[in-house]
Design an enzyme around this catalytic site. Structure first.
Site, PDB file in Angstrom:
ATOM      1  N   ASN A 207       0.902  -0.985   0.100  1.00  0.00           N
ATOM      2  CA  ASN A 207       0.138   0.120   0.234  1.00  0.00           C
ATOM      3  C   ASN A 207       0.747   1.219  -0.125  1.00  0.00           C
ATOM      4  O   ASN A 207       2.138   1.082   0.245  1.00  0.00           O
ATOM      5  CB  ASN A 207      -0.967  -0.029   1.216  1.00  0.00           C
ATOM      6  CG  ASN A 207      -0.312   0.181   2.444  1.00  0.00           C
ATOM      7  OD1 ASN A 207       0.562   1.155   2.896  1.00  0.00           O
ATOM      8  ND2 ASN A 207      -0.316  -0.979   3.335  1.00  0.00           N
ATOM      9  N   LYS A 286       8.623 -17.407  -9.837  1.00  0.00           N
ATOM     10  CA  LYS A 286       7.956 -16.254 -10.418  1.00  0.00           C
ATOM     11  C   LYS A 286       6.571 -16.913 -11.256  1.00  0.00           C
ATOM     12  O   LYS A 286       6.819 -17.701 -12.004  1.00  0.00           O
ATOM     13  CB  LYS A 286       8.855 -15.482 -11.346  1.00  0.00           C
ATOM     14  CG  LYS A 286       8.453 -14.400 -12.017  1.00  0.00           C
ATOM     15  CD  LYS A 286       9.354 -13.257 -12.594  1.00  0.00           C
ATOM     16  CE  LYS A 286       8.600 -12.511 -13.529  1.00  0.00           C
ATOM     17  NZ  LYS A 286       9.039 -12.452 -15.240  1.00  0.00           N
ATOM     18  N   PHE A 325      -4.864   3.665  14.748  1.00  0.00           N
ATOM     19  CA  PHE A 325      -5.450   4.381  13.478  1.00  0.00           C
ATOM     20  C   PHE A 325      -6.628   3.843  12.936  1.00  0.00           C
ATOM     21  O   PHE A 325      -6.723   2.524  12.796  1.00  0.00           O
ATOM     22  CB  PHE A 325      -4.304   4.876  12.575  1.00  0.00           C
ATOM     23  CG  PHE A 325      -3.195   5.951  13.134  1.00  0.00           C
ATOM     24  CD1 PHE A 325      -2.417   5.725  14.219  1.00  0.00           C
ATOM     25  CD2 PHE A 325      -3.177   7.074  12.703  1.00  0.00           C
ATOM     26  CE1 PHE A 325      -1.587   6.670  14.693  1.00  0.00           C
ATOM     27  CE2 PHE A 325      -2.412   8.078  12.957  1.00  0.00           C
ATOM     28  CZ  PHE A 325      -1.713   7.899  14.241  1.00  0.00           C
TER      29      PHE A 325
END
Ligand code: CTP
Length: 407
Positions: A207, A286, A325
């Site tokens: 994020n 990957k 928060f």
């Protein structure tokens, strides 16, 4: 009370540093003015001499000025180097260690904290070169009073105006003020930044959290005299100086690090934007692309804050003050109050992330602090000041400090 070196550089707002000087003196500080050559074109040194009742330093080459290698002598005497206004030129010289006049030499020679109040044209401020230099200084621990927005002397309207003198004086005082007796010696754990949840060896879900809010909280706790453990997710920003820095990457690592650090701590502030979901099983190799869509299956992470709340409840309420928060886009206060109850914490700092001017990845924030005592609204200001406002609200929740045992 401290001796402050007030650096004045060549900007139109140089006249405002007279007021900054006065403000510092009103708080009982001594001021010595150091002017660059360009600054003297805007304000006469005599003005500062009359106000400070000290010789104003305008050049490295004044006869007699070097009798005591003055920039070295002054460098060790001052409690703060404050530069207001600070031009793009001086920011650049500070960033790159160039010392071609008294002020820039003083910057290199002093170990005192440094605070700058940049002021310049909007485009100059936004220029990548200036921004890069500002970041270099920030990473080095140079503090900053953000320029304001409005009508600039050059006729432009935008960001770049010198912050108000009162704001600059307040920022200086925050650095110079003695430590807060209620916080001295407390152990404060702060988490900051994002977490990265790996999808495969090269990709992750993350994020945009920059870590700024948590870093500001850690810096403010330290300024108050606390011992700080900072648990930081992957951020580009340089963390502030703290006693213990723990670097983590994932929500699981954050969980383990914070729960360990919180043992015996006085306060835990969870400012990190911890991922709520993580890939069920990161691929070992990957993931190669195919023709169709890619489906990722995510599972819930453990909630660090809720686990801290539950642990404290199990210990009959014995444990650190807990602050969390909440990033919301609607019903801010109601949702924050529910979150506080649900996670069993003392305080939720709620911010409205639907407003792009505050919160994530920007330097300012506006928050509502929700605790058992009610709601305190803190209007938009720098994250440094928001951090101070949050810790001010925590102060009355601190347990009485243990009385030292005499032997
Ligand atoms: N938090 C945590 N552990 C997690 C997720 C979040 O400790 N796994 C903490 C954050 O550090 C923050 C608070 O919890 O202090 C945020 O709460 P959260 O419930 O995640 O709320 P939001 O992400 O703001 O919103 P939502 O409830 O919509 O998920």
């Amino acid at each position: 009370m401290a001796l402050v070196a007030l650096g004045v550089t060549g900007g139109i707002s140089a006249y405002k540093s007279v007021e900054v000087c006065r403000g510092l003196q009103k708080l009982g500080h001594e001021v010595v003015a150091v002017m660059t050559r360009a600054a003297t074109k805007f304000v006469g040194p005599l003005t500062f001499e009359a106000i400070t009742r000290r010789e104003v330093i305008t050049s490295q080459w004044t006869p007699g000025a070097n009798a005591d290698i003055e920039h070295i002598a002054l460098a060790s005497d001052i409690g703060l180097l404050l530069v207001a206004p600070c031009t793009a030129n001086v920011i650049g010289k500070f960033a790159h260690g160039m010392a071609d006049d008294f002020l820039t030499s003083l910057y290199l020679a002093t170990t005192a904290p440094v605070l700058i109040a940049p002021a310049m044209n909007t485009n100059m401020l936004a220029h990548p070169a200036v921004q890069e230099n500002v970041r270099i200084l920030e990473a080095r621990g140079v503090r900053r009073v953000e320029p304001g927005e409005g009508y600039l002397a050059c006729g432009w309207v935008g960001k770049g105006r010198l912050a108000e003198p009162a704001e600059i004086v307040e920022a200086a005082q925050a650095i110079l003020a003695p430590v807060d007796a209620s916080w001295r010696g407390r152990h404060v754990v702060v988490s900051a930044g994002p977490t990265y949840e790996d999808i495969d060896p090269v990709r992750f879900v993350g994020n945009r959290s920059s870590g700024r809010m948590g870093f500001a909280l850690a810096a403010d706790a330290r300024r108050r005299g606390a011992r700080v453990t900072l648990v930081a997710g992957p951020t580009r920003m340089e963390p502030p100086q703290v006693e213990t820095l723990v670097r983590v990457r994932s929500a699981a690592e954050m969980h383990a690090a914070v729960l360990a650090a919180a043992e015996g701590a006085d306060v835990v502030v969870m400012a990190a934007a911890v991922a709520d979901y993580t890939p069920v099983a990161p691929a070992a190799g990957k993931i190669a692309k195919g023709d169709g869509p890619l489906v990722l299956t995510l599972e819930r992470t453990r909630d660090v804050l809720a686990d801290l709340g539950a642990r404290r409840a199990r210990h009959s309420g014995e444990g650190p003050v807990l602050v969390g928060f909440a990033a919301e886009t609607s019903d801010l206060l109601a949702k924050a109050a529910v979150k506080r109850e649900r996670k069993g914490v003392d305080m939720i700092v709620a911010n409205d992330v639907s407003n792009p001017d505050i919160g994530f990845d920007v330097d300012a924030n506006a928050v509502s602090i929700v605790s058992a005592g009610g709601v305190v609204d803190v209007p938009r200001q720098s994250k440094m000041r928001i951090a101070a406002a949050i810790l001010d609200q925590v102060t009355p929740l601190l347990r009485p400090a243990p009385v030292p045992v005499r032997s």
